[in-house]
Design a protein around this motif. Sequence first.
Motif, mmCIF file in Angstrom:
data_model
loop_
_atom_site.group_PDB
_atom_site.id
_atom_site.type_symbol
_atom_site.label_atom_id
_atom_site.label_comp_id
_atom_site.label_asym_id
_atom_site.label_seq_id
_atom_site.Cartn_x
_atom_site.Cartn_y
_atom_site.Cartn_z
ATOM 1 N N ALA A 169 -5.074 1.024 -14.063
ATOM 2 C CA ALA A 169 -3.728 0.031 -12.980
ATOM 3 C C ALA A 169 -1.959 1.441 -13.564
ATOM 4 O O ALA A 169 -1.656 1.297 -12.855
ATOM 5 C CB ALA A 169 -3.151 -0.667 -14.467
ATOM 6 N N TYR A 224 4.338 1.072 -5.192
ATOM 7 C CA TYR A 224 3.233 0.585 -6.215
ATOM 8 C C TYR A 224 3.871 0.102 -7.120
ATOM 9 O O TYR A 224 4.333 0.985 -8.104
ATOM 10 C CB TYR A 224 2.541 1.935 -6.183
ATOM 11 N N THR A 264 -4.184 -1.663 -0.154
ATOM 12 C CA THR A 264 -3.866 -2.926 0.436
ATOM 13 C C THR A 264 -2.985 -3.485 -0.659
ATOM 14 O O THR A 264 -1.993 -4.489 -0.067
ATOM 15 C CB THR A 264 -5.478 -3.686 0.407
ATOM 16 N N GLY A 265 -2.577 -3.240 -1.625
ATOM 17 C CA GLY A 265 -1.750 -4.372 -2.533
ATOM 18 C C GLY A 265 -2.635 -5.465 -3.110
ATOM 19 O O GLY A 265 -1.573 -6.452 -3.969
ATOM 20 N N GLU A 266 -3.762 -5.603 -2.617
ATOM 21 C CA GLU A 266 -4.102 -6.847 -3.197
ATOM 22 C C GLU A 266 -4.866 -6.822 -4.030
ATOM 23 O O GLU A 266 -4.515 -5.846 -5.137
ATOM 24 C CB GLU A 266 -4.942 -7.221 -2.217
ATOM 25 N N SER A 267 -5.794 -7.986 -4.512
ATOM 26 C CA SER A 267 -6.428 -7.776 -6.183
ATOM 27 C C SER A 267 -6.833 -6.926 -6.798
ATOM 28 O O SER A 267 -7.238 -5.827 -5.664
ATOM 29 C CB SER A 267 -7.454 -9.055 -6.022
ATOM 30 N N PRO A 268 -6.352 -6.814 -7.438
ATOM 31 C CA PRO A 268 -6.867 -5.683 -8.126
ATOM 32 C C PRO A 268 -8.943 -5.172 -9.175
ATOM 33 O O PRO A 268 -8.723 -4.311 -9.783
ATOM 34 C CB PRO A 268 -6.209 -5.101 -10.204
ATOM 35 N N TYR A 304 -10.652 2.873 -4.908
ATOM 36 C CA TYR A 304 -9.720 1.429 -5.680
ATOM 37 C C TYR A 304 -8.515 0.935 -4.851
ATOM 38 O O TYR A 304 -8.136 1.322 -4.139
ATOM 39 C CB TYR A 304 -8.643 2.218 -7.066
ATOM 40 N N ARG A 305 -8.979 0.283 -3.985
ATOM 41 C CA ARG A 305 -8.803 -0.850 -2.859
ATOM 42 C C ARG A 305 -7.454 -1.510 -3.443
ATOM 43 O O ARG A 305 -6.532 -1.326 -1.662
ATOM 44 C CB ARG A 305 -9.712 -1.800 -2.521
ATOM 45 N N HIS A 306 -7.248 -1.696 -4.334
ATOM 46 C CA HIS A 306 -6.030 -1.747 -4.440
ATOM 47 C C HIS A 306 -4.787 -1.395 -4.170
ATOM 48 O O HIS A 306 -3.855 -1.269 -3.860
ATOM 49 C CB HIS A 306 -5.146 -2.291 -6.071
ATOM 50 N N PHE A 350 0.718 -1.338 0.086
ATOM 51 C CA PHE A 350 0.209 0.068 0.041
ATOM 52 C C PHE A 350 0.641 1.753 0.679
ATOM 53 O O PHE A 350 0.227 2.422 -0.087
ATOM 54 C CB PHE A 350 -0.760 0.002 1.472
ATOM 55 N N PRO A 356 -0.897 -3.271 -11.510
ATOM 56 C CA PRO A 356 -1.504 -4.235 -11.637
ATOM 57 C C PRO A 356 -2.036 -5.740 -12.550
ATOM 58 O O PRO A 356 -1.938 -3.891 -14.222
ATOM 59 C CB PRO A 356 -2.593 -4.389 -11.171
#
Length: 390
Positions: free
Chosen positions: A214, A46, A179-183, A174-176, A43, A49
């Motif tokens: 992205a 970056y 969190t850096g999780e799923s885009p 944009y949650r990514h 997070f 993704p």
Amino acid sequence: MADPTSRRTLIGGYLAILLLTLTSIEVAAYLFGRAYLLVRVPFLLYAAPRIDRPTWDRYLAVRDPLLGWPNREALRGDAYDSSGARPLPAFPRPGDECISLYGDSYTYGAEVSHAEAWGNVLAQRAGCRVGNFGVGGYGTDQAVLRFETNNGDSAAVSVLGLFPINMLRNVNQYRHLRTGESPLGLKPRFIVAGDSLQLVPLPEVPFAQTAHLANDPALLLPHEVFLPGADLGPVRFAFPFGLALGRLALHPQVRNWVSERPSWIDYLEPDHPSEALEVTTRLCQRFVEACRRRGKSGFVVILPTPSSFDFFAERGELVMEPLVTRLEATGVPYLALTPRFAEKLRDERFATVITNWPKPGMGHLNRRGNAMVAGFVMEHLEVSGLVEDL
């Protein structure tokens, strides 16, 4: 007089050493960033993704059209019952709830069983069904919207659980980026417009535009606070990588970690550029006002984090005081749990009431912590006279 050839050879040697040094630094920075930092703090650092069409089309087909997540299939799984609430062993039959809960995974009671979640323990103490509509990853905005659209909620008392990290989610779409999780994860948010909140709906992004999402999300998300490369967003992991890691070291959240303050403490500042404090305050107001329109009593429960608890234990200061002050000024009933945990735990560390997963000092509330929250909320209901409405 020095030989010109020797001088050129000497300069060339120095330049070769310099180039080798810089190359080594870049390679080391790249490997360290790629193998460690992008895993540990995605997070804050970056990397764009990759999104393939079948996965994106599947996401668009199943996501919640208003709230984004969880997708509609998730609400039909074992984690929720037919009413959309968490299964409640104490009163398993949906309907006739006396209390309803809204919030994120700390309201839901993640990492403990259905029986151990504080909603179920509260139901046992109150002697009636508690509808737990908490959803992991929710911002306060999503929780409030879920409450407003849940026409089946006829509970006399509704509670909005507020975990401090929610303030950051409230200014994120944009949650990514957080969190850096799923885009795969977009959400609505609210912005301050004059004296009111204005809804910025769930973004509609066709697959043809996912490259922008992205690589340059600002084109699609003009109200996103955590844009890559922006002051509050993650640092772009790009060449020169050494410089990128230098920028990371100066990131506000990193500075707070170094000074042993909660990483999110800046978002409580009244003049913070994110306006997170103002947005969160107004969302709490919106929730309580919606409760009143529906003939309910409603209040906000402010849950602690390990860092906010330690801050209070060491300094005697409530990190969430700026929010508490605003809630009091606007007549929003609330229950701040950090002082209550401190009084109950005395000399014990907060680690004794959390799961300590994936590592010590982290995690959701454990069985004991959930039981304590249920006790605090029950006491508040009794002292406030709300138990008579149940």
